[in-house]
Motif scaffolding. Structure first.
Motif, PDB file in Angstrom:
ATOM      1  N   MET A  62       0.824  -1.441   0.096  1.00 57.15           N
ATOM      2  CA  MET A  62       0.027  -0.049  -0.078  1.00 57.15           C
ATOM      3  C   MET A  62       0.809   1.199   0.128  1.00 57.15           C
ATOM      4  SD  MET A  62      -3.418  -0.794   0.453  1.00 57.15           S
ATOM      5  CE  MET A  62      -4.150   0.290   1.456  1.00 57.15           C
ATOM      6  N   SER A  63       1.971   1.155  -0.518  1.00 62.75           N
ATOM      7  CA  SER A  63       2.930   2.492  -0.491  1.00 62.75           C
ATOM      8  C   SER A  63       2.244   3.283  -1.738  1.00 62.75           C
ATOM      9  CB  SER A  63       4.328   2.125  -0.828  1.00 62.75           C
ATOM     10  OG  SER A  63       4.351   1.430  -2.216  1.00 62.75           O
ATOM     11  N   THR A 117       7.939   7.577   4.438  1.00 65.11           N
ATOM     12  CA  THR A 117       7.193   7.485   5.507  1.00 65.11           C
ATOM     13  C   THR A 117       6.006   6.534   5.255  1.00 65.11           C
ATOM     14  OG1 THR A 117       6.210   9.401   5.504  1.00 65.11           O
ATOM     15  CG2 THR A 117       8.133   9.484   6.669  1.00 65.11           C
ATOM     16  N   PHE A 118       5.267   6.841   4.502  1.00 62.21           N
ATOM     17  CA  PHE A 118       3.844   6.344   4.342  1.00 62.21           C
ATOM     18  C   PHE A 118       4.059   4.832   3.580  1.00 62.21           C
ATOM     19  CE2 PHE A 118      -0.328   5.747   2.206  1.00 62.21           C
ATOM     20  CZ  PHE A 118      -0.925   6.109   3.311  1.00 62.21           C
ATOM     21  N   ASP A 119       4.876   3.893   4.156  1.00 57.54           N
ATOM     22  CA  ASP A 119       4.657   2.622   3.664  1.00 57.54           C
ATOM     23  C   ASP A 119       4.034   1.875   4.434  1.00 57.54           C
ATOM     24  OD1 ASP A 119       6.370   2.803   5.893  1.00 57.54           O
ATOM     25  OD2 ASP A 119       7.840   1.529   5.393  1.00 57.54           O
ATOM     26  N   ALA A 120       2.882   1.934   4.080  1.00 62.28           N
ATOM     27  CA  ALA A 120       1.655   1.468   4.800  1.00 62.28           C
ATOM     28  C   ALA A 120       1.860  -0.013   5.048  1.00 62.28           C
ATOM     29  CB  ALA A 120       0.350   1.548   4.432  1.00 62.28           C
ATOM     30  N   ARG A 121       1.653  -0.585   6.197  1.00 61.91           N
ATOM     31  CA  ARG A 121       2.037  -2.023   6.041  1.00 61.91           C
ATOM     32  C   ARG A 121       1.464  -2.833   5.238  1.00 61.91           C
ATOM     33  NH1 ARG A 121       1.685   1.054   9.510  1.00 61.91           N
ATOM     34  NH2 ARG A 121      -0.352   1.319   9.586  1.00 61.91           N
ATOM     35  N   PRO A 122       1.818  -3.773   4.633  1.00 66.28           N
ATOM     36  CA  PRO A 122       1.047  -4.586   3.694  1.00 66.28           C
ATOM     37  C   PRO A 122      -0.126  -5.273   4.391  1.00 66.28           C
ATOM     38  CG  PRO A 122       3.315  -5.821   4.190  1.00 66.28           C
ATOM     39  CD  PRO A 122       3.145  -4.345   4.844  1.00 66.28           C
ATOM     40  N   ALA A 181       8.170  17.741  -4.697  1.00 67.43           N
ATOM     41  CA  ALA A 181       9.056  16.631  -4.914  1.00 67.43           C
ATOM     42  C   ALA A 181       9.401  16.141  -3.431  1.00 67.43           C
ATOM     43  CB  ALA A 181      10.325  16.833  -5.597  1.00 67.43           C
ATOM     44  N   MET A 182       9.678  17.293  -2.573  1.00 67.97           N
ATOM     45  CA  MET A 182      10.173  16.930  -1.258  1.00 67.97           C
ATOM     46  C   MET A 182       9.216  16.295  -0.554  1.00 67.97           C
ATOM     47  SD  MET A 182      12.190  19.659   1.371  1.00 67.97           S
ATOM     48  CE  MET A 182      10.634  20.318   1.882  1.00 67.97           C
ATOM     49  N   VAL A 183       7.833  16.879  -0.691  1.00 69.38           N
ATOM     50  CA  VAL A 183       6.888  16.044   0.281  1.00 69.38           C
ATOM     51  C   VAL A 183       6.517  14.763  -0.254  1.00 69.38           C
ATOM     52  CG1 VAL A 183       4.414  16.231   0.631  1.00 69.38           C
ATOM     53  CG2 VAL A 183       5.574  18.390   0.845  1.00 69.38           C
ATOM     54  N   PHE A 184       6.442  14.506  -1.434  1.00 69.64           N
ATOM     55  CA  PHE A 184       6.091  13.267  -1.868  1.00 69.64           C
ATOM     56  C   PHE A 184       7.501  12.389  -1.911  1.00 69.64           C
ATOM     57  CE2 PHE A 184       2.824  15.380  -4.348  1.00 69.64           C
ATOM     58  CZ  PHE A 184       1.690  14.543  -4.047  1.00 69.64           C
ATOM     59  N   GLY A 185       8.416  12.821  -1.592  1.00 70.39           N
ATOM     60  CA  GLY A 185       9.546  11.814  -1.437  1.00 70.39           C
ATOM     61  C   GLY A 185       9.652  11.376   0.179  1.00 70.39           C
ATOM     62  N   ILE A 186       9.147  12.652   0.973  1.00 74.48           N
ATOM     63  CA  ILE A 186       8.999  12.228   2.525  1.00 74.48           C
ATOM     64  C   ILE A 186       7.732  10.879   2.561  1.00 74.48           C
ATOM     65  CG2 ILE A 186       8.404  12.916   4.714  1.00 74.48           C
ATOM     66  CD1 ILE A 186       9.602  15.557   3.910  1.00 74.48           C
TER      67      ILE A 186
END
Lengths: 231, 328
Positions: free
Chosen positions: A12-13, B24-29, B15-20
């Motif tokens: 879900m990334s 960080t927003f690697d929601a758990r599978p 670009a910075m915001v989306f990079g962050i």
């Protein structure tokens, strides 16, 4: 979405959310990102512009009320391109000098002409200040709808995937819904700052316009006194 | 103002915001455990309102009911091994097969066999047992080998003092000779089997408790108020009346001779008054049918119905329908 992508564990990334989306949703997202970039560019632009305009107006007013000779002030200001209040002053003074240097016999129409010239330059200044603010308004109002369109489309595709897999489990529905809602999130990300900036800059423009009007009235009064004394 | 510069600033900000966000927003599978669906029964409103009153926390039973045991005739068990296992424990039952009788059933001799004196005994026993069992000699031999394993093992042990054990059955460690059940290599230790073996009661018994109405319902809703006769009680009444009713099989249009009778009952099940016809149909045959219904009700008079629901059956209407005999 192919059934192969419907797996119980879904990545879900942000990147996969974007890449898995339908091309319509993708284009909506790209458009919203572009709109957001544009909005922020306008906002930065306007913020610098207003700060500069305010500083220049302060500086000009200080110079104008310092008792300095108007002729001298006109000479220094007309040498370089001026903006806002200085431009107003230069336009009025140019009209004044043109009338006097032309050796006109009657000053009857001079007051009206100066007023009109100042009105024109005020409207030009205001137009310069509020240019592109409509983009902010448009993005602010249409952004959520564009994102919602992407969401609706994504949910449609996720329903199609339900129909294809004949399975209503969360694992089938969730990825489509998530990517669909991501489009709405993008719309809101673009729209909320746009609305905030639009409101802020509109009030800023109004403030500047009122300030210019006030100066124009005061300058017009001064010139009118001069005309009466000369006439 | 140079718009390209503010554009560059804005783009770099995004670009910075989306990079962050990517980092960080690697929601758990999202792992979805398969959930089991829950079976649901749909009941109508009337069914719900007719729930009997009860409590989930009601005591289960005050006292254990007397269990009546009925022992049927001894049937030959399906497997010979089971029978022999039973016999080794339950010596009271007479051994049905003669070859086993010769073997001493008590555990004491087995212990004795461990000593050298009775050593010669088992061997001749087997020897004479074998020729006798002709019909199922093979199975019995196997069974004897199983059941008498302790004895057989006792033999080689004694022999082992002089020569190595001749049979591959032998294990280095000897099971105690008191072990009554033969150790089955593919059976596991099971206490329930032991309990079954220790059960001295006849395996053919059938345990049953008397039919009795439970006075504390453990199921049912708290708000249930139904005093209506349940289907089983209606059936009970129907069955009781049916015993005494002789429907008019020969009458013309017997199918349509439906008699509805209202019965008033006392608490002990006897008739409180004369049964009354609910509707008086015409025709001679109807009179006869009604009479037969009345007769049936009077003849079977004391009815046994649950006293707790007396209010429900104090005044009952019974339909005598020749098509399906009765409907309560």
């Amino acid at each position: 979405m192919t059934p192969a992508e419907i797996t119980p564990s879904v990545d879900m990334s942000l990147l996969t959310l974007f890449l898995q989306a339908h091309w319509v949703v993708k284009s909506v997202m790209i458009g919203l990102i572009c709109a957001s970039i544009w909005v922020w560019a306008i906002a930065i632009d306007k913020w610098l512009l207003f700060r500069r305009t305010r500083a220049a107006s302060d500086q000009f007013e200080q110079a104008f009320w310092s008792g300095q000779s108007l002729e001298e002030l006109y000479r220094t200001l007309s040498a370089r391109p001026a903006d806002s209040m200085a431009a107003l002053f230069v336009a009025a003074m140019r009209e004044w000098k043109r009338t006097f240097e032309g050796g006109a016999r009657s000053f009857a129409g001079l007051q009206q002409r100066i007023d009109r010239v100042m009105d024109v330059s005020i409207s030009r200044e205001v137009e310069r200040l509020e240019s592109k603010l409509l983009v902010l308004a448009t993005v602010g109002s249409a952004g959520p709808f564009i994102g919602l369109f992407g969401t609706v489309w994504g949910i449609m595709t996720s329903f199609q995937s339900i129909a294809a897999s004949k399975n209503t489990s969360l694992a089938v529905v969730a990825p489509g819904i998530a990517e669909a809602l991501f489009a709405t999130a993008m719309g809101l990300i673009a729209a909320i700052p746009a609305t905030i900036f639009y409101n802020k800059f509109t009030s800023e423009v109004n403030k500047q316009a009122a300030r210019l009007e006030g100066f124009a009235d005061e300058f017009s009064a001064i010139l009118s006194r001069q005309i009466d004394e000369n006439g | 103002m140079r718009p390209d510069r503010s554009f560059a600033a804005s783009a770099s900000l995004h670009a910075m915001v989306f990079g962050i966000g990517l980092v960080t927003f690697d929601a758990r599978p999202m792992v979805v455990a398969p959930t089991e669906s829950m079976p649901v029964d749909i009941m109508s409103m009337s069914e719900f309102s007719q729930l009997t009153r009860g409590q989930k926390t009601a005591p289960k039973a005050e006292k254990p009911k007397h269990v009546a045991e009925k022992t049927g005739e001894v049937k030959p068990p399906d497997t010979e091994a089971k029978k022999i296992a039973d016999k080794t424990i339950d010596s009271a039952t007479p051994p049905p097969l003669p070859p086993k009788v010769e073997r001493p059933p008590e555990p004491e001799p087995k212990k004795a066999e461990a000593k050298p004196e009775p050593k010669p005994e088992p061997a001749p026993k087997k020897a004479e047992a074998k020729p006798e069992i002709k019909p199922d000699a093979e199975a019995l031999e196997k069974l004897i080998a199983k059941t008498e394993k302790p004895e057989k093992k006792a033999e080689p042990e004694k022999k082992a003092e002089v020569k190595p054990p001749p049979k591959p059955v032998d294990r280095p460690k000897q099971p105690p000779p008191v072990a009554q059940t033969p150790p089955d290599p593919n059976s596991k230790f099971d206490t329930s089997k032991i309990a079954a073996l220790l059960d001295k009661r006849a395996p053919q018994r059938a345990a049953a408790s008397g039919a009795e109405v439970s006075h504390t319902a453990s199921l049912g809703s708290v708000t249930g108020q139904a005093q209506q006769l349940s289907q089983t009680e209606i059936d009970a009444l129907r069955a009781q009346i049916q015993r005494c009713w002789n429907p008019q099989v020969g009458a013309a249009e017997a199918r349509d001779l439906i008699v509805r009778v209202r019965i008033a009952l006392n608490q002990d099940g006897s008739l409180a008054g004369q049964p009354m016809l609910v509707d008086h149909g015409g025709g001679a045959y109807f009179q006869v049918a009604a009479e037969s219904a009345m007769r049936a009700i009077r003849r079977c008079a004391p009815y046994t119905l649950p006293v707790a629901k007396y209010e429900a059956w104090r005044d009952v209407e019974v339909t005598f329908d020749p098509r399906d005999m009765f409907r309560g």
